[in-house]
Design a protein around this motif. Structure first.
Motif, PDB file in Angstrom:
ATOM      1  N   SER A   2      67.230  17.676  35.118  1.00  0.00           N
ATOM      2  CA  SER A   2      67.320  19.068  34.487  1.00  0.00           C
ATOM      3  C   SER A   2      68.154  18.895  33.369  1.00  0.00           C
ATOM      4  O   SER A   2      69.268  18.297  33.494  1.00  0.00           O
ATOM      5  N   ASN A   3      67.924  19.602  32.155  1.00  0.00           N
ATOM      6  CA  ASN A   3      68.709  19.793  30.983  1.00  0.00           C
ATOM      7  C   ASN A   3      69.982  20.783  31.187  1.00  0.00           C
ATOM      8  O   ASN A   3      70.998  20.732  30.845  1.00  0.00           O
ATOM      9  N   ASP A  36      69.579  15.787  38.039  1.00  0.00           N
ATOM     10  CA  ASP A  36      68.397  16.309  38.853  1.00  0.00           C
ATOM     11  C   ASP A  36      68.949  17.418  39.986  1.00  0.00           C
ATOM     12  O   ASP A  36      69.469  16.649  40.912  1.00  0.00           O
ATOM     13  N   GLU A  67      58.774  29.386  39.945  1.00  0.00           N
ATOM     14  CA  GLU A  67      58.548  28.195  39.039  1.00  0.00           C
ATOM     15  C   GLU A  67      57.931  28.879  37.847  1.00  0.00           C
ATOM     16  O   GLU A  67      57.008  29.538  38.244  1.00  0.00           O
ATOM     17  N   ASP A  69      55.887  27.886  33.757  1.00  0.00           N
ATOM     18  CA  ASP A  69      55.032  27.073  33.024  1.00  0.00           C
ATOM     19  C   ASP A  69      55.932  26.304  32.170  1.00  0.00           C
ATOM     20  O   ASP A  69      55.473  25.005  31.978  1.00  0.00           O
ATOM     21  N   GLU A  70      56.995  26.577  31.729  1.00  0.00           N
ATOM     22  CA  GLU A  70      57.847  25.926  30.773  1.00  0.00           C
ATOM     23  C   GLU A  70      58.730  24.939  31.385  1.00  0.00           C
ATOM     24  O   GLU A  70      59.510  24.115  30.789  1.00  0.00           O
ATOM     25  N   GLY A  71      58.651  24.826  32.821  1.00  0.00           N
ATOM     26  CA  GLY A  71      59.598  23.883  33.540  1.00  0.00           C
ATOM     27  C   GLY A  71      60.925  24.487  34.172  1.00  0.00           C
ATOM     28  O   GLY A  71      61.501  23.730  34.890  1.00  0.00           O
ATOM     29  N   ALA A  72      60.923  25.703  33.895  1.00  0.00           N
ATOM     30  CA  ALA A  72      62.092  26.244  34.584  1.00  0.00           C
ATOM     31  C   ALA A  72      61.731  26.639  36.009  1.00  0.00           C
ATOM     32  O   ALA A  72      60.698  26.871  36.688  1.00  0.00           O
ATOM     33  N   SER A  73      62.787  26.391  36.984  1.00  0.00           N
ATOM     34  CA  SER A  73      62.558  26.581  38.327  1.00  0.00           C
ATOM     35  C   SER A  73      63.859  27.186  38.961  1.00  0.00           C
ATOM     36  O   SER A  73      64.969  27.193  38.484  1.00  0.00           O
ATOM     37  N   THR A 141      67.023  25.891  36.987  1.00  0.00           N
ATOM     38  CA  THR A 141      66.984  24.659  36.224  1.00  0.00           C
ATOM     39  C   THR A 141      65.969  24.878  35.046  1.00  0.00           C
ATOM     40  O   THR A 141      64.844  25.610  35.341  1.00  0.00           O
ATOM     41  N   SER A 142      66.395  24.142  33.897  1.00  0.00           N
ATOM     42  CA  SER A 142      65.572  24.154  32.912  1.00  0.00           C
ATOM     43  C   SER A 142      65.427  23.091  32.286  1.00  0.00           C
ATOM     44  O   SER A 142      66.537  22.271  32.279  1.00  0.00           O
TER      45      SER A 142
END
Length: 142
Positions: A2-3, A36, A67, A69-73, A141-142
């Motif tokens: 995660s960034n 992570d 969740e 589509d851009e990866g964020a959760s 997280t993103s």
């Protein structure tokens, strides 16, 4: 990996709303990055509660609240993890940080002990200071 990782306390509706861009300014949020978060939640819970990492994965921990589509959760921290963190002594937090640094090093991911300690102590403080009835601790997280 995660960034951006943000821990925050909210009611479930607020947690789902945080998916788009993270928790808004009405939440006290802890911001970190470059680890992570999902794996860290599993590591910490396994270590603190004595339940194996694999068993937690089999039980679908941590629970995914939303969740994108851009990866964020958005993950819900389990009651067992939150309760363990809330009652952890300073020495237990230090021991968890040492263990986590060692565990990640074996996996080839270097995290410095001062950074691990700040992440964990900040999360402990958040659980003690912000958690109210009807709220939970979440990780975005993103």
């Amino acid at each position: 990996m995660s960034n951006i990782v943000k821990f925050f306390v909210a009611a479930n509706e607020g947690a789902v709303d945080a998916l788009a861009g993270g928790p808004n300014s009405s939440f006290r949020a802890l911001s970190f990055g470059n680890f992570d978060a999902e794996e860290a939640l599993l590591d910490w819970e396994a270590h603190l509660t004595g339940v194996s990492f694999e068993s937690l994965v089999d039980r679908d921990f941590p629970e995914i609240i939303a969740e994108g589509d851009e990866g964020a959760s958005v993950f819900l921290l389990s009651d067992a993890l939150v309760n363990s963190l809330a009652v952890a002594s300073d020495s237990e937090v230090r021991e968890l940080a040492l263990w986590w640094v060692g565990e990640k090093s074996v996996d080839g991911f270097e995290i410095e002990l001062p950074v691990a300690s700040v992440i964990l102590q900040s999360l402990v403080d958040l659980t003690r200071e912000e958690l109210q009835p009807g709220t939970h601790v979440y990780c975005w997280t993103s």
